[in-house]
Structures are given as C-alpha cells and as structure tokens.
Motif scaffolding. Structure first.
Motif, short mmCIF file in Angstrom:
data_model
loop_
_atom_site.label_atom_id
_atom_site.label_comp_id
_atom_site.label_asym_id
_atom_site.label_seq_id
_atom_site.Cartn_x
_atom_site.Cartn_y
_atom_site.Cartn_z
N ASN A 173 3.36 9.67 -11.61
CA ASN A 173 2.12 9.98 -11.03
C ASN A 173 1.10 10.59 -11.80
OD1 ASN A 173 0.82 11.24 -8.56
ND2 ASN A 173 1.29 13.03 -9.73
N ALA B 228 6.49 9.24 -3.50
CA ALA B 228 5.36 9.06 -2.37
C ALA B 228 4.21 8.73 -3.18
CB ALA B 228 5.38 10.34 -1.59
N THR B 229 3.60 7.35 -2.42
CA THR B 229 2.25 6.76 -3.05
C THR B 229 2.16 6.92 -4.56
OG1 THR B 229 1.11 9.05 -2.97
CG2 THR B 229 0.95 7.70 -1.11
N SER B 230 3.42 6.54 -5.28
CA SER B 230 3.57 6.27 -6.65
C SER B 230 4.48 5.31 -7.03
CB SER B 230 4.00 7.84 -7.44
OG SER B 230 4.17 7.57 -8.84
N PRO C 28 -6.39 0.83 -4.33
CA PRO C 28 -6.12 0.37 -2.86
C PRO C 28 -6.24 -1.23 -2.81
CG PRO C 28 -7.67 2.42 -2.82
CD PRO C 28 -7.58 1.93 -4.13
N ASP D 99 0.80 -1.20 -0.05
CA ASP D 99 0.06 0.02 0.01
C ASP D 99 0.96 1.06 -0.15
OD1 ASP D 99 -2.12 -1.53 -0.16
OD2 ASP D 99 -2.68 -1.40 2.22
N THR D 100 1.95 1.43 -0.66
CA THR D 100 2.77 2.47 -0.88
C THR D 100 2.91 3.06 -2.12
OG1 THR D 100 4.64 1.02 -0.85
CG2 THR D 100 4.11 1.75 1.23
N ASP D 101 2.48 2.23 -3.09
CA ASP D 101 2.86 2.82 -4.57
C ASP D 101 1.48 3.45 -5.27
OD1 ASP D 101 5.11 1.86 -3.92
OD2 ASP D 101 5.59 0.74 -5.67
N GLY D 102 0.54 3.75 -4.71
CA GLY D 102 -0.51 4.19 -5.27
C GLY D 102 -1.38 3.19 -6.13
N ASN E 218 -1.57 -2.73 -4.92
CA ASN E 218 -0.06 -2.62 -5.05
C ASN E 218 0.20 -2.91 -6.70
OD1 ASN E 218 0.56 -2.63 -2.34
ND2 ASN E 218 -0.42 -4.78 -2.24
#
Length: 611
Positions: free
Chosen positions: A475, A450-452, A395, A389-392, A398
C-alpha cells in the motif's frame, strides 16, 4: 508510493477545482471586524496563525518583493522595510489577488483587505496555513524602490532541531505554539514566511521535476549520501537543511538539474509554503547551474554459480508508453540481465482505459522483445491477472507484479491452481517445502489487500536448488501527513494497512520455513516503506526475513528521492539461509531517482547469491 507524476496530477486537478471556491481551503475564521491599520509583523504575529485572522485591515504598507502571475494563487508579496526587533515575527506577507496583479517589484504600496489563513491542499491534508491578505484594495505610492535585503538562509541560521512537539490538547497541532526560530527549523522558516530570502551555492538534493521545481540543501554536510543527496535515515532525525526551489520566471529558464549539481551564486525570492513540500523559495533570482557530473550506475554481472534476483518498479508501464527501449536498456546494461526480475506497476494491455481489460501479455511481451533487441536474453514470464479495478493504482490500469526469468539460467516450477482469488499455501513433500500453486497469490481475499496489490509467490530452480520468490507492492503512502504538517509528530495513517500486509507476508514465509528450515526465500518489491520502519520490522519479525539493503553503507541505502530526502522504498528481504551464507552481494542501482530525465521514480535493486 503512488508515482510522483500521477499523485501530483491528481492534486493539481483538485487544486484547479478548488480554486473556483477557495473558501473550502480557508481555515474557519470569524467575520471581518472593523478595519485596523497595522504593520505586516503585527499581522504575522508570533505564532503560525495571525492574531488578525478574519479581520479587516487597512493601509498595510510594504515594498513589493515578488509577483506571481500564474496558477490558481495569483498575487504578490510585500515586505516592510522597517522591521521590528522580534525575530519571531515575519516582515513579509502574500497578497492574494486571484486575477493578474497590477503591481511590480519595487513598488511601494498600501493594501486594505481581509487577513486569512489559507491551507494549501485543504484542511484535510494537515498542512500548515499561509497568512494572506485577501480581497485587497491596492494603492501604489511609488515605483522603483529598493527591495528589502534578502535574509540569508544557511547552515548557521537553520537550527538542528526540526520541530517542537504539538499541543496534545489540540490534536498535536503546533499552530498556537509561540515560534522559537532559534531552536526549531520549522519555526525558523515560519518566521520568514513571505519574506525575501536567499541561499548561496546550494547543492541540489532532488532533481528538477516536470513541475519546474527542485530541492536544495543549505546544510551541505547534513546526512550526505555518496552521490550528493541527503539521506533520510530515521523518523527522529529530520533533514533541516532541505528547501524547495520554484521560480517566478519563465519555465524555460528554470535549471534542469540532477542530484549533486549546484546552484552557484545567489538564489533569492519570497519564502512561500505549498502543498507539495512545504516551505519553498519562489525565486526571482536563480543561481547558475553547475553540473556535478552524476552518471547512472551499473551493477556487476552475476557469476556462473550466482543467482541474480532484482526488483524494478517500472511506473505504470503500458503498451502506449515510449519508455520500453529505455527500460530494456536499463535491465540489460545497468542491471546486467538478472536471472529473475520482479516487475512492479505493469499495467494491462490498454493502460488506464477502464473497459474491463485485465490481461497484460501485450505489455510484458513488448518489454521482453525490447530486452532482446537491446542484447539481453529472451525472458519468460509468469503473473496472475487481477480482478478488474480491485488492486489500486491508476484507475483502469490494473497494475500487478510480474516475474521475468531467464530460462537459460533458471526454471520456473509451474503448479496449477493459482488465480486472482485463490490463496496459495505451503505443503511438505519429501521433507521439502512446496507451494500449492505456482504462481499463486498470498491470501488475496484478506482485507489487508483491499484496493492494493496482492503478493505473487513462485518457485524457481537454480542449479538444482529451489528458491521461493515473493513479489510485493505494498500500500502506498498516500494520505500520510507531510513532514511540514501542522501536526507534530505527523500521522502516518497509510502504514496501518502496510503493517497488516507485512504480517501476512511474514506469516507466509514462516510457513515455508516451518516446513523447511533452510529454505531459500526472497521477498522483494516496492514495499513503500523504509528499512527502519515498522513495516520492515514486521516483515523481519521472528528472524524470518532480513532487509538486505542494510548490508550497504548508510550513504548508499536509498532507492527513491522525495522532497530532498533520499530514502528506501524498494527492498529485497532474505531468509536466514541466504543471510547466513555470507556470500551475497546487494546493490541499489541508481539509474532513476537522482535524475531529471528518469524513466521511473524508483531505482532497481539487485541481489546476487549462491543458493
């Protein structure tokens, strides 16, 4: 870009929640004053905001031109059959009933209610507002009346200039500017808001989507692409002829169209404005669909001495999907089994289930098996599982990039040490560049990611020569203002992060080239930005890379079709040694973006060259 389907579903969910409390989507206005008897053109006024906004009005007269019985915006449109002489003032307006309207097309009515400015999607979107009469009391005076004749919207009526610049004192909003419908396209459409309009023999420039809508152009010669679409070629040159088409009729009756098809005859209905594309003709009369005969493209097979490298966004592929056979057929038959394929949006083994699963071996191997069944090679693969759950993306999904490669044609150089959080570096060995880890991720702890998705770098060897490949998924454009925003020029907030990401990838490629000037480097993937964008310019800075899609004629430079604009989001960029070799071929293989039955919203890209 987030997939059109997932982005739309999220927005519809928000709309459904907000429909129960529409005050959250209404422009802040004064309390209703004493009711005035006014005409529709008085309510609409000569700017985008009604001079009666927030005021009560009584006895507003008009003929019902359309009735919307579905969704969270039920109501009807009325139009004054006795227009004034001012082209800036619309003669139509939407009456929001919330419940099922009790009027019919052709009814002559009077409406008493409150004038409101409704912002589709909420004010945070930057969208323009729709002038409405809310909390109405409706009196039907007679029925079966002639509907006011539809105003023709065509190449002659729509100006070439797109929009005025907004008022700098109002954060670049155009809301308070006097409408100039003979000068600007957006002003022209605004001057027709709520009115009965028509287009004729309109060519489809975005295929029918799952939400029963499509896009046409009323300017058939405006930036035409080779296969019938409309090219988005620069920020300064907007396509003014694009218009979204929806329908007030049954979903089953809506035309299932591809790019290049034509709605022949007349398509007519009220002109609305919505959060998914702005000005929209909501048809109560649809033209007849005429097929343009568009077929999916097939690229050339690479020659023995050519390396074929491809990028393909497979749109949230997970084991539960029914598209594996179709994706496999596309890779084998349309892409001719490239030697290396960078896949974007490969989800983990249980898709959107958010239970901590990050491995994607089931997903990848299911695709590989489908490729073999389709007659293709037995690909091998490399990837790095992300931290959960860190790469956008969706939800729990992954998503990540994956390298497929044909081991009969190309080998992968494995070097241990690459994982989700360790940065790959470049070293010099025997005068040649070498990655410290293969596969490895570029600076994964940097806030730019971040979240990408973090870029995946790997070393391949083809006929004795090393080729460095960097798979990217930058992004998305989520959060950017739409082209029809009230703020002009529009703000593209999402590109800030893409610029940071492009800076890191450019620096990594330069690290390779600093060690080995003639290194063959390919940076590819879903860049989520145009070949003319600032993102592409940063990737290309100091000559480290060059976007090879620019080798194509302009009419073929697109990989995505969004709101009537065919545009580049997927790119393959090459280092100087490949560009200067003058022996490469580039192909944007149009198999998805132009079709209503697409298996992904992206077209794959293929590069063939001799390392």
């Amino acid at each position: 870009m987030p997939s059109k389907k997932s982005a739309r579903l999220a927005a519809l969910t928000v709309a459904a929640v907000c429909s129960a409390a529409t005050a959250t989507q209404i422009v802040a206005l004064p309390m209703p004053a004493q009711a005035d008897t006014v005409a529709i053109h008085d309510i609409q006024g000569t700017t985008r905001i009604s001079p009666y906004a927030g005021k009560a009005v009584t006895g507003v007269a008009g003929i019902v031109t359309g009735v919307r019985t579905y969704g969270s915006s039920r109501g009807f449109w009325i139009q004054d059959p006795n227009p004034d002489a001012d082209p800036a003032t619309s003669e139509g307006v939407f009456v929001f009933t919330s419940s099922l309207p009790k009027v019919a097309v052709g009814d002559s009515v009077t409406v008493t209610g409150t004038v409101s400015e409704f912002v589709p999607g909420g004010t945070s979107t930057g969208n323009q507002s729709v002038t409405e009469i809310t909390k109405p009391t409706v009196t039907v005076l007679s029925s079966g009346n002639a509907v006011p004749a539809a105003t023709v919207v065509n190449a002659k009526s729509v100006p070439a200039a797109y929009t005025p610049a907004g008022d700098t004192a109002a954060s670049n909003s155009v809301n308070a500017l006097p409408l100039r419908p003979a000068t600007y396209a957006l002003d022209h459409y605004e001057s027709l808001e709520g009115m009965n309009v028509q287009v004729a023999d309109a060519r489809v420039v975005t295929a029918t989507d799952p939400y029963t809508e499509l896009w046409v152009t009323v300017k058939p010669r405006e930036n035409t692409t080779r296969r019938g679409g409309t090219l988005y070629g620069s920020y300064a040159s907007q396509n003014t002829g694009r218009l979204q088409i929806q329908s007030l009729g049954a979903t089953a009756d809506f035309p299932v169209a591809n790019v290049g098809d034509t709605l022949t005859g007349t398509t007519a209905g009220p002109l609305d404005y919505n959060q998914f594309g702005g000005y929209t003709l909501v048809a109560n009369q649809l033209g007849t669909l005429k097929s343009g005969g568009l077929e999916r493209e097939t690229t050339q097979k690479q020659k023995k001495g050519e390396l074929a490298v491809a990028t393909y966004n497979v749109e949230n592929l997970d084991p539960s999907d029914a598209t594996f056979e179709e994706h496999a057929s596309a890779i084998v038959n349309n892409l001719k089994s490239p030697d290396i394929v960078s896949l974007e949006e490969i989800q983990d083994n249980n898709g959107a289930t958010d239970d901590g699963t990050v491995a994607a071996d089931v997903t990848v191997n299911k695709l590989i098996d489908a490729i073999v069944a389709a007659g293709g090679p037995k690909y091998d693969w490399r990837s790095i599982d992300p931290v959960n759950d860190t790469d956008g993306g969706q939800p729990g999904g992954n998503i990540r990039q994956v390298f497929l490669f044909n081991p009969e044609r190309v080998s992968f150089t494995d070097r241990a040490g690459g994982d989700a959080t360790t940065a790959v570096g470049v070293t010099k060995v025997h005068g040649k560049a070498q990655l410290t880890a293969s596969p490895g991720r570029i600076d994964p702890a940097n806030t730019a990611w971040a979240t990408s998705r973090k870029p995946l770098a790997g070393e391949f060897v083809f006929r004795g020569r090393t080729v460095f490949v960097v798979a990217n998924h930058f992004n998305s454009k989520g959060g950017d203002q739409g082209l029809t925003s009230q703020y002009q020029p529009v703000a593209r907030s999402s590109e800030t992060q893409r610029h940071q990401q492009a800076t890191l990838v450019n620096a990594f490629v330069k690290d390779i080239l600093d060690v080995q000037k003639n290194a063959d480097v390919v940076a590819l993937g879903d860049i989520n930005d145009f070949e003319f964008s600032g993102t592409a310019q940063i990737l290309e800075s100091d000559g480290a890379l060059w976007s090879a899609i620019k080798s194509l004629p302009r009419s073929e430079r697109y990989s995505y079709d969004y709101q009537g604009n065919q545009q580049v989001l997927d790119q393959i960029l090459v280092s100087p040694s490949i560009r200067r070799g003058c022996d490469f071929e580039y192909d944007s293989v149009h198999i998805n973006s132009e079709f209503h039955d697409q298996i992904s919203d992206h077209d794959p890209q293929v590069l063939r060259f001799q390392p």
